[in-house]
Design a protein around this motif. Structure first.
Motif, mmCIF file in Angstrom:
data_model
loop_
_atom_site.group_PDB
_atom_site.id
_atom_site.type_symbol
_atom_site.label_atom_id
_atom_site.label_comp_id
_atom_site.label_asym_id
_atom_site.label_seq_id
_atom_site.Cartn_x
_atom_site.Cartn_y
_atom_site.Cartn_z
ATOM 1 N N VAL B 46 0.857 -1.181 0.000
ATOM 2 C CA VAL B 46 0.000 0.000 0.000
ATOM 3 C C VAL B 46 0.892 1.229 0.000
ATOM 4 C CG1 VAL B 46 -1.811 1.251 1.184
ATOM 5 C CG2 VAL B 46 -1.730 -1.230 1.355
ATOM 6 N N LYS B 47 0.617 2.133 -0.922
ATOM 7 C CA LYS B 47 1.411 3.355 -0.997
ATOM 8 C C LYS B 47 0.623 4.494 -0.347
ATOM 9 C CE LYS B 47 4.377 5.791 -4.260
ATOM 10 N NZ LYS B 47 4.713 6.020 -5.665
ATOM 11 N N ILE B 48 1.232 5.138 0.623
ATOM 12 C CA ILE B 48 0.566 6.251 1.301
ATOM 13 C C ILE B 48 1.215 7.557 0.858
ATOM 14 C CG2 ILE B 48 0.032 7.296 3.531
ATOM 15 C CD1 ILE B 48 0.030 4.569 4.754
ATOM 16 N N LYS B 49 0.383 8.508 0.447
ATOM 17 C CA LYS B 49 0.896 9.813 0.035
ATOM 18 C C LYS B 49 0.247 10.913 0.861
ATOM 19 C CE LYS B 49 1.743 11.283 -4.039
ATOM 20 N NZ LYS B 49 1.506 11.690 -5.428
ATOM 21 N N PHE B 50 0.760 12.116 0.741
ATOM 22 C CA PHE B 50 0.212 13.227 1.527
ATOM 23 C C PHE B 50 -1.266 13.458 1.230
ATOM 24 C CE2 PHE B 50 0.846 15.519 -2.375
ATOM 25 C CZ PHE B 50 -0.146 16.483 -2.347
ATOM 26 N N ASN B 51 -1.689 13.208 -0.052
ATOM 27 C CA ASN B 51 -3.072 13.537 -0.389
ATOM 28 C C ASN B 51 -4.081 12.486 0.079
ATOM 29 O OD1 ASN B 51 -2.312 11.717 -2.267
ATOM 30 N ND2 ASN B 51 -2.594 13.044 -4.056
ATOM 31 N N ASP B 52 -3.605 11.487 0.835
ATOM 32 C CA ASP B 52 -4.536 10.580 1.494
ATOM 33 C C ASP B 52 -5.098 11.210 2.777
ATOM 34 O OD1 ASP B 52 -4.227 8.572 -0.395
ATOM 35 O OD2 ASP B 52 -2.398 7.850 0.567
ATOM 36 N N PHE B 53 -4.526 12.320 3.185
ATOM 37 C CA PHE B 53 -4.969 12.969 4.425
ATOM 38 C C PHE B 53 -5.446 14.387 4.133
ATOM 39 C CE2 PHE B 53 -1.685 9.902 5.452
ATOM 40 C CZ PHE B 53 -2.263 9.187 6.483
ATOM 41 N N TYR B 54 -6.638 14.698 4.600
ATOM 42 C CA TYR B 54 -7.172 16.045 4.403
ATOM 43 C C TYR B 54 -6.266 17.096 5.049
ATOM 44 C CZ TYR B 54 -11.649 14.448 2.540
ATOM 45 O OH TYR B 54 -12.625 13.901 1.744
ATOM 46 N N ALA B 55 -5.741 16.770 6.230
ATOM 47 C CA ALA B 55 -4.928 17.755 6.958
ATOM 48 C C ALA B 55 -3.705 18.162 6.139
ATOM 49 C CB ALA B 55 -4.505 17.196 8.306
ATOM 50 N N TYR B 56 -3.066 17.180 5.467
ATOM 51 C CA TYR B 56 -1.867 17.511 4.690
ATOM 52 C C TYR B 56 -2.224 18.214 3.387
ATOM 53 C CZ TYR B 56 0.347 14.429 8.035
ATOM 54 O OH TYR B 56 0.766 13.861 9.181
ATOM 55 N N ARG B 57 -3.393 17.859 2.823
ATOM 56 C CA ARG B 57 -3.833 18.582 1.621
ATOM 57 C C ARG B 57 -4.060 20.043 1.968
ATOM 58 N NH1 ARG B 57 -8.686 15.465 -1.347
ATOM 59 N NH2 ARG B 57 -8.224 13.445 -0.446
ATOM 60 N N TYR B 58 -4.709 20.276 3.124
ATOM 61 C CA TYR B 58 -4.952 21.658 3.556
ATOM 62 C C TYR B 58 -3.629 22.379 3.782
ATOM 63 C CZ TYR B 58 -6.536 25.608 6.311
ATOM 64 O OH TYR B 58 -6.753 26.867 6.772
ATOM 65 N N MET B 59 -2.690 21.658 4.426
ATOM 66 C CA MET B 59 -1.369 22.225 4.693
ATOM 67 C C MET B 59 -0.717 22.683 3.391
ATOM 68 S SD MET B 59 1.138 20.164 7.228
ATOM 69 C CE MET B 59 2.717 19.973 6.465
ATOM 70 N N LEU B 60 -0.772 21.797 2.376
ATOM 71 C CA LEU B 60 -0.178 22.130 1.087
ATOM 72 C C LEU B 60 -0.869 23.350 0.471
ATOM 73 C CD1 LEU B 60 1.864 21.166 -1.111
ATOM 74 C CD2 LEU B 60 -0.056 20.036 -2.203
#
Lengths: 168, 168
Positions: B46-60
């Motif tokens: 399973v590949k996990i990226k920043f855009n799997d998390f709303y918090a990190y998307r908001y951060m970006l």
């Protein structure tokens, strides 16, 4: 473009904003502190509280700090409304400016930290109990109130910036 | 208490603060975007990226918004430093005031949302792979840089508040 008209915000409006901030933060604190969930797997029970999460502890700290600050500032504003005088004069305007700015940043980070944890914790938990969902929903509600408190404190901060003594 | 001395911040100092903000936000964006982890259980990956998390998307989003704003403001400040004139005069000071205030709040919430998720996700994960820990550590690093960017933008905001045209 013409310069904007002079801004003189009546102390009563300032007071109303501060009292609304206080109410939002108070309700937020009550929700955070009373938010608990008991997860049972039939054999053992686990009780989850807000202080199991750093993000919610931080959220509570910021809200309490905000309440303390808003109370002190409201007291000074009531004095100003009733007597028409400003304790400390220009220096007091400076303190308002930096204090409001700092507190509004503190509340902003508190609300955002709460949302940062709750929003993602509340996703993709289809397999978990609805109790857990309730817990994070309540945490979200507390964060929303904190967000409103932050927006109100940002208004206070704009007002205190505009009423800085003219120096330059 | 005596009123504080007049504050006139040289445009060059303003420019330096803005450029430092820009650098912090840029590095933060690079860390967020390149942050991935592949979790394998031997059978599937399973590949996990920043855009799997709303918090990190908001951060970006907040960091990108901050970069865009800082770039535009730096361009105007360079113009001011090189010609000594201010485009728009008093109106421009008002735009700086509200713009800096808004962007500093946006960056504060971005950093806090990132920390809110990372700090708690990185706790009590003793059983998980060190890859996951790496992922959240990197997210923490990105949030830290965003926090520094926020503090710098808060300085810009104080400066632009103090250089508001005198109206009251």
């Amino acid at each position: 473009m013409a310069p904007p008209p002079p801004t003189t915000v009546p102390p009563l409006a300032v007071l109303v904003v501060r009292i609304l901030t206080f109410i939002c933060l108070l309700i937020s604190v009550i929700i955070i502190v009373t938010n608990t969930v008991t997860i049972s797997n039939g054999i053992s029970e686990v009780k989850i509280k807000f202080n199991d999460f750093y993000a919610y502890r931080y959220m509570l700290s910021t809200a309490v700090l905000g309440i303390a600050y808003t109370l002190v500032q409201s007291a000074f504003t009531i004095f100003r409304v009733s007597t028409g005088n400003r304790i400390g004069g220009d220096a007091s305007a400076q303190i308002d400016f930096y204090g409001d700015k700092l507190i509004s940043y503190v509340l902003a980070t508190g609300a955002a930290a709460g949302f940062g944890l709750s929003v993602d914790s509340n996703r993709g938990n289809g397999s978990e109990s609805s109790d857990t969902k309730d817990f994070f929903d309540k945490a979200n509600a507390a964060a929303s109130l904190l967000l409103i408190g932050f927006l109100l404190s940002a208004i206070s901060s704009v007002i205190s910036s505009l009423s800085l003594p003219k120096s330059g």
